[in-house]
Design a protein around this motif. Sequence first.
Motif, PDB file in Angstrom:
ATOM      1  N   ASN A  70       0.625  -1.131   0.089  1.00  0.00           N
ATOM      2  CA  ASN A  70       0.120  -0.023  -0.037  1.00  0.00           C
ATOM      3  C   ASN A  70       0.675   1.390  -0.011  1.00  0.00           C
ATOM      4  OD1 ASN A  70      -3.066  -0.909   0.267  1.00  0.00           O
ATOM      5  ND2 ASN A  70      -1.799  -2.192   2.175  1.00  0.00           N
ATOM      6  N   ILE A  71       2.102   1.179   0.293  1.00  0.00           N
ATOM      7  CA  ILE A  71       2.868   2.529   0.470  1.00  0.00           C
ATOM      8  C   ILE A  71       2.924   3.554  -0.672  1.00  0.00           C
ATOM      9  CG2 ILE A  71       5.064   1.709   0.330  1.00  0.00           C
ATOM     10  CD1 ILE A  71       3.918   4.212   3.043  1.00  0.00           C
ATOM     11  N   SER A  72       2.926   2.730  -1.826  1.00  0.00           N
ATOM     12  CA  SER A  72       3.180   3.709  -2.939  1.00  0.00           C
ATOM     13  C   SER A  72       1.869   4.471  -3.613  1.00  0.00           C
ATOM     14  CB  SER A  72       3.819   3.070  -4.122  1.00  0.00           C
ATOM     15  OG  SER A  72       3.311   1.775  -4.250  1.00  0.00           O
ATOM     16  N   LEU A  73       0.795   3.615  -3.377  1.00  0.00           N
ATOM     17  CA  LEU A  73      -0.512   3.776  -3.695  1.00  0.00           C
ATOM     18  C   LEU A  73      -1.013   4.904  -2.554  1.00  0.00           C
ATOM     19  CD1 LEU A  73      -2.109   0.522  -3.976  1.00  0.00           C
ATOM     20  CD2 LEU A  73      -1.587   1.890  -5.919  1.00  0.00           C
ATOM     21  N   PHE A  74      -0.455   4.962  -1.513  1.00  0.00           N
ATOM     22  CA  PHE A  74      -0.777   5.831  -0.322  1.00  0.00           C
ATOM     23  C   PHE A  74      -0.047   7.265  -0.484  1.00  0.00           C
ATOM     24  CE2 PHE A  74      -0.312   7.727   4.277  1.00  0.00           C
ATOM     25  CZ  PHE A  74      -1.568   7.775   4.323  1.00  0.00           C
ATOM     26  N   VAL A  75       1.141   7.177  -0.893  1.00  0.00           N
ATOM     27  CA  VAL A  75       2.036   8.376  -1.069  1.00  0.00           C
ATOM     28  C   VAL A  75       1.284   9.069  -2.436  1.00  0.00           C
ATOM     29  CG1 VAL A  75       4.338   9.281  -2.040  1.00  0.00           C
ATOM     30  CG2 VAL A  75       4.110   7.641  -0.197  1.00  0.00           C
ATOM     31  N   ALA A  76       1.006   8.330  -3.298  1.00  0.00           N
ATOM     32  CA  ALA A  76       0.390   8.800  -4.370  1.00  0.00           C
ATOM     33  C   ALA A  76      -1.044   9.525  -4.132  1.00  0.00           C
ATOM     34  CB  ALA A  76       0.024   7.964  -5.731  1.00  0.00           C
ATOM     35  N   SER A  77      -1.911   8.612  -3.552  1.00  0.00           N
ATOM     36  CA  SER A  77      -3.359   9.235  -3.247  1.00  0.00           C
ATOM     37  C   SER A  77      -3.393  10.416  -2.259  1.00  0.00           C
ATOM     38  CB  SER A  77      -4.416   8.059  -2.958  1.00  0.00           C
ATOM     39  OG  SER A  77      -3.969   7.595  -1.702  1.00  0.00           O
ATOM     40  N   GLU A  78      -2.556  10.212  -1.472  1.00  0.00           N
ATOM     41  CA  GLU A  78      -2.572  11.246  -0.431  1.00  0.00           C
ATOM     42  C   GLU A  78      -1.564  12.610  -1.035  1.00  0.00           C
ATOM     43  OE1 GLU A  78      -3.905  11.351   2.942  1.00  0.00           O
ATOM     44  OE2 GLU A  78      -5.059   9.557   2.231  1.00  0.00           O
TER      45      GLU A  78
END
Length: 402
Positions: free
Chosen positions: A233-241
């Motif tokens: 999840n971390i790369s998705l999280f960094v992108a979406s936030e």
Amino acid sequence: YMMDTPSNAYISKTRIGVLTVSAMGMASLAITPSYAAIAKFFALNNTSVQMLTSLPNLFMMLAGIAVGRLTTTKINLKTLTLSAIILIVIGGFLPLAYHDSFPILLACSCLVGLGQGMCTNLAQVLISTMLPEKERQSTMGLTASFTNIGGIIFIMGGGQLAAASTWVNNYWIYIFSFLVLIVVILLVPFHPLPVDGGNDGADDAKIHLNKYVFYCAFWAFFTMLLNNVLNNNISLFVASEKLGNTSQAALTSTISLIGGMLCGFIVGAIGKRFKYSSIALSFILYGLAYLVVGFGHSLMLAFIGSFFVGAAMSIAMGQFPYLISIAVDKSSVSMALGVYIAIDSIGAMVSPFIVNPLTTIFSKMGLNVFSVSGVLALIIGVICILGQFQKNLVRNSLETTD
């Protein structure tokens, strides 16, 4: 009888050889930097490309158990280890020649997974059979460091190679596994000297697994379940936030590997200091780290959280094999590790199927995947302390050896 006590030079040499074997523990992740490019090249969705790491997980599981059986046969441990690394070399180099079909890439990644699973198990078996008791806990802690160092080389090196040319180039990073092969040929003894007075009656001994092996595997299941929340999840999280760009997102994974590497150097000391609670400590560290990421809403805090997730993983990875090695007799260590690795891999595989639905339920309360996982980790940590499994395991092992 001077021959009976191995010299320090012999022990250091063997130790380095064995630790390089554990550097293969993340070999199947080498290709992850090129996921996007591979998806584009073969016109695949994300889930299909992720098969390149989820499918090898299955083979790692099989390998862990297979090695458990094979080490009880007459096959030499060094021969087994070399064949494991050769599988990684083949699986890593074949795609350089054959890269026009995705199924071939999948098959190659499964070979890598098979070799990687064997190496993860064998590294611990080699430590428990070739090194004296007093070296074991610290060396098993160091395997966590070496696995992370290997991960950094595979992932960052592979990413750099791919960036320099096309995704096919990413596979050249498997030259690292070829170098490890040479180191193992040179340093790991073919006929190890007896250690600890040479009580090596392992040939005819039966395999006995006790409840503590399954307790370890049970808690390790949750360790991997939590650990993969970061990877997934971390790369998705960094992108979406909107915390940063793609390369900064990729950096969070690297920082967790560095956290794991640095912590691995002191896992032996942590294990001695928290003799009855090191596993619970790792859960609490996961919990706090994920809460920092989930509530932090900044790239810097995502980096700090990732660092401590790596550290938590390192404590668990260094301590579980050690606890297992003291929980069962010498001839059962490999099979016990096989069970542990298998259940641990299942935790890694089912992680999204447990964590994502939980997140969906609690997202109404404004929580995200990291804050949910943080709370989950803290709850598990508290149960782990109250259950006192580690205290019972350690005390039980002292009774049986005395």
